[in-house]
Write a protein that holds these residues in place. Structure first.
Motif, mmCIF file in Angstrom:
data_model
loop_
_atom_site.group_PDB
_atom_site.id
_atom_site.type_symbol
_atom_site.label_atom_id
_atom_site.label_comp_id
_atom_site.label_asym_id
_atom_site.label_seq_id
_atom_site.Cartn_x
_atom_site.Cartn_y
_atom_site.Cartn_z
ATOM 1 N N PHE A 159 -7.740 15.451 -31.183
ATOM 2 C CA PHE A 159 -8.803 14.661 -30.434
ATOM 3 C C PHE A 159 -10.149 15.090 -30.259
ATOM 4 C CE2 PHE A 159 -10.505 13.671 -26.172
ATOM 5 C CZ PHE A 159 -10.435 12.330 -26.355
ATOM 6 N N ALA A 160 -10.214 16.419 -30.151
ATOM 7 C CA ALA A 160 -11.643 16.972 -30.114
ATOM 8 C C ALA A 160 -12.330 16.597 -31.525
ATOM 9 C CB ALA A 160 -11.800 18.527 -30.068
ATOM 10 N N GLU A 163 -13.186 12.800 -31.737
ATOM 11 C CA GLU A 163 -14.462 12.568 -30.985
ATOM 12 C C GLU A 163 -15.669 12.788 -31.637
ATOM 13 O OE1 GLU A 163 -14.376 10.750 -27.594
ATOM 14 O OE2 GLU A 163 -13.911 12.405 -26.274
ATOM 15 N N LEU A 164 -15.653 13.901 -32.283
ATOM 16 C CA LEU A 164 -16.808 14.286 -32.770
ATOM 17 C C LEU A 164 -17.151 13.553 -34.050
ATOM 18 C CD1 LEU A 164 -16.442 18.331 -33.323
ATOM 19 C CD2 LEU A 164 -17.944 17.070 -31.760
ATOM 20 N N LEU A 167 -18.729 10.020 -32.772
ATOM 21 C CA LEU A 167 -20.017 10.159 -32.129
ATOM 22 C C LEU A 167 -21.046 10.167 -33.154
ATOM 23 C CD1 LEU A 167 -21.817 10.599 -29.476
ATOM 24 C CD2 LEU A 167 -21.812 12.849 -30.139
ATOM 25 N N LEU A 171 -23.707 7.167 -34.133
ATOM 26 C CA LEU A 171 -25.155 7.481 -34.008
ATOM 27 C C LEU A 171 -25.938 7.375 -35.481
ATOM 28 C CD1 LEU A 171 -25.463 10.452 -31.432
ATOM 29 C CD2 LEU A 171 -25.888 7.998 -31.275
ATOM 30 N N TRP A 190 -19.544 1.995 -31.271
ATOM 31 C CA TRP A 190 -19.009 3.136 -30.390
ATOM 32 C C TRP A 190 -18.021 2.613 -29.289
ATOM 33 C CZ3 TRP A 190 -18.957 8.050 -29.296
ATOM 34 C CH2 TRP A 190 -18.982 8.341 -27.928
ATOM 35 N N ARG A 194 -14.377 4.063 -28.671
ATOM 36 C CA ARG A 194 -13.925 4.712 -27.256
ATOM 37 C C ARG A 194 -12.625 3.946 -26.879
ATOM 38 N NH1 ARG A 194 -15.701 9.049 -25.447
ATOM 39 N NH2 ARG A 194 -15.427 8.507 -23.359
ATOM 40 N N PHE B 352 -17.094 15.222 -23.184
ATOM 41 C CA PHE B 352 -17.104 15.144 -24.740
ATOM 42 C C PHE B 352 -16.685 16.452 -25.056
ATOM 43 C CE2 PHE B 352 -18.779 15.188 -28.936
ATOM 44 C CZ PHE B 352 -18.456 13.710 -29.301
ATOM 45 N N PRO B 353 -15.747 16.784 -26.225
ATOM 46 C CA PRO B 353 -15.532 17.978 -26.798
ATOM 47 C C PRO B 353 -16.464 18.919 -26.763
ATOM 48 C CG PRO B 353 -14.441 16.456 -27.927
ATOM 49 C CD PRO B 353 -15.324 15.780 -27.025
#
Lengths: 476, 479
Positions: A159-160, A163-164, A167, A171, A190, A194, B352-353
């Motif tokens: 999950f970490a 998310e990176l 994002l 962007l 985005w 989400r 956020f991580p």
């Protein structure tokens, strides 16, 4: 003298440390307002990716030479607390653990090869661009996210990384942010991400509760991928699997979220190539491959996955045939292949060998599509030169839709041109009602506030709309 | 004289008050700022040392034999425990950074004297465990924003009505007993935290007061502290908790949705705050070990991250005036450092991580799903919506056609120090969360023990248990 297993662990550590170091090297100077020069950025990127790639190849070499198919890098509990108060005992932990197996090693090598190639391409493509440093900082975030997600051995770690990746992708779509359109499209992506992130987070937590662990090993047993078996009931597997499928659909632009893929082409070509053509768009398929033990035990999940893949492939093929710009055409071609890969993963329920096929399909397709994206700008130039030399337009063969029956042809063209109305449906039936509802709440609140203030007949001073910059000497 | 003999906590409370006395006499805004920073640095240092003394066990309850207040009132009024010890330096830091990042353009409209008075009151509030003194401090806390609204000639009725309701419920709750007391106190907490439908005052305050004053008044989430100190020991009945958890949950989702449709940055910020404050209350009201630990972790992260986000918006307002979100402003090229800070603090606030909010948010979701899967779904939805609001605001403010200004509007040195301090906190606590999570977990365990029906009536027991965590001895007597 350390044995080969220890070498593998050292190499595995380097695979993770190199992208993290790159992010620190590029990120900290940006944070303190002293970004590195183009040359230094180029050098740092090149070395970090090269070192990580060599280390990944080292792990692969050890795995091949020893026959070991499951190298685990356990960094221990990042967070661990044990509650022993009233009521049942509670334990919360967040384990950071990475695994190198038949699935993750090819993907991480692919990630590093493509990021290295596109990174080298981008240093020339974006030379002297004002956002050069910003691009590479986001590129480093993406790389770290991809490596983390590829190698994750726990769903929380995945999950970490997920998310990176999300994002940095959003962007980078808004990279040319002095135009409103990229900002709008970046925001659109985005929002989809989400939804996808929320589904993955829920899946992670549900899984944690069903199995007591977020650890893939605990979930699937110690058998190497894809032979693992999961200790869940079919209904539990279906619940978790559907959440993961929703997450994968958002990330891989499967129907009904496909509308974001052409919007993602607003970003610079290098990011389009590596993110939406090759890596990011396949991350959903990778997630489904990683969770393939769930597909094994739930036939309904397999059917849903096959159906979604099929619908996405057909949709992308139809829409792709009428695109008028090369990046959009490539993105839909890419999506059609992703749909087929997803179908293969679902069909793996009946023929597990298809998971290998899906993996090879994913790797080959990512490489081909990156090449096509990177080649796209110069290809257009070549066509232009060719047409100039010939003195006329090159002949354009009719699209495949002419083969459709006459009665259907018009409808199909409209459907394809409107990109299946997917964006319109989502905007008209989900986004707009949501926004209107909350705008209505907002108006009610304002009226209620004015009434409480006793000012309903004399509205407050409006907020100034124009910018009135104050010089830094006065700000200081 | 040893380290323990110095009354660090009292100094952290009274140094800003002394500073307010001096700064109030200074007419030159720049000189006032310098003195504010000088007093603020001393007060912040004292708060940090008080926390360190507590954390290392040198001063088990943060008190000192040389404390002055017990000599006057005959009892120990200010002390630290496992819950308040990290909050006191965080609140002090937030005030210091707010003073540090105050732009010259705002100095004539922003009162440093009231900042220092508010600082002293809020640190005192977080360093106070006695219900009576706490209620007095909570009452005093609402005064500075009211006076500023009056001074600026802005409408005060919304604020006055809500704060009047809060104080009325608070005093009634303290006067009542049994379940009624718990109900009244919890209602007071909900009003102070801006729970739907008593939430209008937050957006109103941000619209009418100066950004700094509103930020400092709401961001420490005093409502949560009130709940922990006053409501938990009163052991509210289960049905009340369920009603309140539902209200908080509705507020969390509602405010997150409202944040997305706002057309002004200040209102976005106010709804983001409301959503986060409600999420923290949800964690408290679920009263499972994991949810409570998550809520406490999220509380600290919100002070840092939303505080930082607020300071970033304030710095932008100092340059460009109030920012509407009806059009793109294109401010990235003018203020890239502020853009980075906005992203970092905003993303940290939504967990956020790699940032300070990540583990807190994870634990909260985990605890919520344990309690009820649908609560978990709503918590995740609120978090996702908050993330959408953050990126929308970022793109509207920093994206769009490049804003051309004839004057330099880049980040100043003082602002850069504030930004880097916050960034360091966000990243270090995000990458190494175990110490803060452990501390929060210990606090959560103690809170859950005091929640137990067998111990419900004993607030004094609560205090002594809190003090005894970490092998600390009972509070020192100064009689």
């Amino acid at each position: 003298m350390p044995d080969l297993g220890q070498y593998a662990i050292i190499c595995a550590t380097i695979v993770l440390l190199a992208p993290a170091t790159l992010l620190v090297v590029l990120g900290i100077p940006s944070l303190v307002g002293r970004p590195l020069s183009e040359q230094s950025i180029q050098l740092a990127g090149r070395w970090a990716i090269m070192v990580a790639l060599l280390a990944a190849l080292g792990v692969l070499g050890v795995m091949l030479s020893t026959g070991e198919r499951h190298v685990v890098l356990d960094l221990g509990a990042w967070v661990s607390v044990q509650y022993s108060g009233h009521g049942p005992s509670t334990h919360y932990h967040f384990i950071i653990k990475f695994e190198f197996d038949r699935l993750s090693v090819p993907l991480v090598i692919l990630t590093l090869v493509l990021c290295g190639t596109v990174g080298a391409f981008a240093t020339r493509y974006l030379h002297r661009e004002p956002g050069f440093n910003r691009f590479f900082v986001l590129f480093a975030v993406f790389l770290l996210g991809m490596v983390t997600a590829s190698l994750a051995d726990t769903i929380e770690t995945l999950f970490a990384g997920w998310e990176l990746v999300g994002l940095s992708s959003a962007l980078l779509i808004a990279y040319f942010h002095d135009r409103p359109a990229p900002c709008r499209n970046g925001f659109h992506v985005w929002v989809v991400y989400r939804v996808s992130d929320a589904a993955l987070l829920l899946a992670a937590v549900v899984l944690h509760h069903l199995t007591g662990e977020g650890d893939f090993d605990q979930l699937t047993g110690n058998a190497p991928w894809p032979h693992a078996q999961v200790a869940l009931t079919p209904s539990q597997a279906l619940t978790v699997g559907l959440l993961l499928l929703l997450a994968a659909a958002g990330k891989s632009a499967l129907v009904p979220f496909s509308g974001w893929l052409p919007r993602a082409m607003e970003g610079p070509t290098p990011s389009s190539a590596v993110f939406y053509g090759a890596l990011s768009v396949h991350l959903g398929a990778f997630l489904l491959l990683r969770m393939s033990p769930l597909i094994t035990i739930s036939v309904w999940l397999a059917i849903v996955i096959v159906g979604l893949g099929f619908v996405t492939a057909v949709y992308a093929y139809l829409v792709g045939t009428v695109q008028t710009d090369i990046k959009s055409a490539l993105s839909f071609a890419s999506l059609a292949q992703v749909g087929i890969i997803v179908m293969e993963i679902g069909l793996g329920h009946w023929v597990p060998f298809l998971w290998y096929v899906a993996l090879v399909h994913l790797l080959g397709h990512a490489c081909l599509r990156t090449l096509q994206f990177v080649r796209a700008p110069s290809l257009l130039q070549d066509y232009r030169n060719l047409e100039n030399a010939l003195g006329e337009r090159l002949p354009r063969p009719p699209g495949p839709l002419v083969a459709a029956p006459l009665r259907l042809r018009g409808w199909l063209y409209r459907f394809a041109l409107e990109r299946g109305y997917l964006d319109a449906i989502l905007i008209d039936y989900v986004v707009r009602p949501f926004v209107r509802l909350f705008q209505w709440f907002d108006r009610l609140e304002r009226r209620w506030t004015l009434w409480l203030d006793g000012q309903q007949d004399s509205p407050r001073k409006p907020v100034p709309q124009e910018l009135h910059p104050q010089p830094v000497e006065q700000v200081r | 004289m040893t380290v323990v003999s110095i009354p660090w906590l009292e100094l952290a409370i009274f140094v800003p008050l002394a500073g307010a006395g001096l700064v109030g006499r200074i007419r030159d805004p720049l000189a006032a700022l310098r003195w504010t920073l000088a007093f603020g640095a001393v007060a912040l240092g004292c708060a940090v040392i008080a926390w360190l003394c507590f954390a290392t066990g040198v001063a088990p309850d943060g008190t000192s034999p040389q404390d002055v207040v017990p000599r006057i009132f005959g009892e120990q009024v200010f002390s630290l425990d496992v819950l308040s010890a990290p909050l006191v330096p965080l609140v002090a830091l937030l005030h210091f950074l707010t003073a540090l990042a105050t732009a010259r353009t705002k100095m004539t409209r922003f009162s440093f004297t009231w900042l220092l008075i508010g600082w002293s009151l809020r640190v005192a509030t977080f360093g106070c465990t006695s219900p009576e003194t706490l209620s007095v401090l909570l009452s005093l806390n609402v005064v500075p924003p009211y006076l500023e609204l009056v001074r600026r000639g802005r409408p005060t009725r919304v604020y006055t009505l809500h704060m009047g309701l809060f104080l009325g419920l608070l005093l009634a709750g303290l006067a009542a007993s049994g379940s009624l007391a718990a109900v009244l106190l919890m209602a007071a907490v909900l009003v102070r935290s801006g729970t739907f439908p008593a939430h209008l005052w937050v957006a109103d305050l941000f619209e009418n007061a100066s950004f700094g004053t509103a930020l400092l008044f709401v961001t420490p989430i005093t409502g949560m502290y009130t709940a922990v100190r006053l409501v938990v020991p009163a052991s509210p009945p289960e049905w009340i908790l369920q009603v309140i958890a539902t209200a908080s949950l509705v507020t969390a989702v509602y405010a997150a949705g409202m944040a997305i449709v706002q057309a002004e940055t200040r209102r976005v910020f106010s709804y983001l705050f409301l959503s986060h404050a409600s999420l923290i209350l949800v964690g408290l009201e679920l009263h499972t070990a994991v949810s409570l630990s998550g809520a406490l972790a999220l509380w600290a992260s919100v002070i840092v991250s939303l505080g930082g986000l607020g300071l970033t918006l304030r710095a932008l307002e100092a340059r460009f005036g109030r920012l509407s979100l009806r059009s793109y402003h294109g401010l990235y090229a003018q203020s890239p450092s502020l853009a980075i800070c906005f992203l970092l603090t905003g993303l940290a606030s939504v967990g956020f991580p790699g940032t300070i909010g990540f583990i807190g948010a994870e634990m909260l979701v985990d605890g919520a799903i344990t309690a009820n899967p649908w609560i978990g779904v709503l918590v995740v939805a609120a978090s996702a919506l908050n993330g959408i609001a953050i990126i929308r605001t970022y793109l509207m403010v920093f994206g769009g056609r490049r804003h051309m200004s004839g004057v330099a509007t880049h980040i100043t040195l003082r602002e850069r120090i504030a930004v880097l301090t916050l960034a360091t906190l966000i990243l270090v606590a995000g990458l190494w969360p175990q110490p803060t999570v452990l501390a929060n977990h210990r606090a959560a365990e103690i809170l859950l023990k005091t929640w137990s029906p067998s111990e419900r009536e004993l607030h004094e027991v609560t205090k002594s248990v809190l003090h005894s965590v970490g092998g600390a001895s009972p509070p020192l007597s100064n009689g």
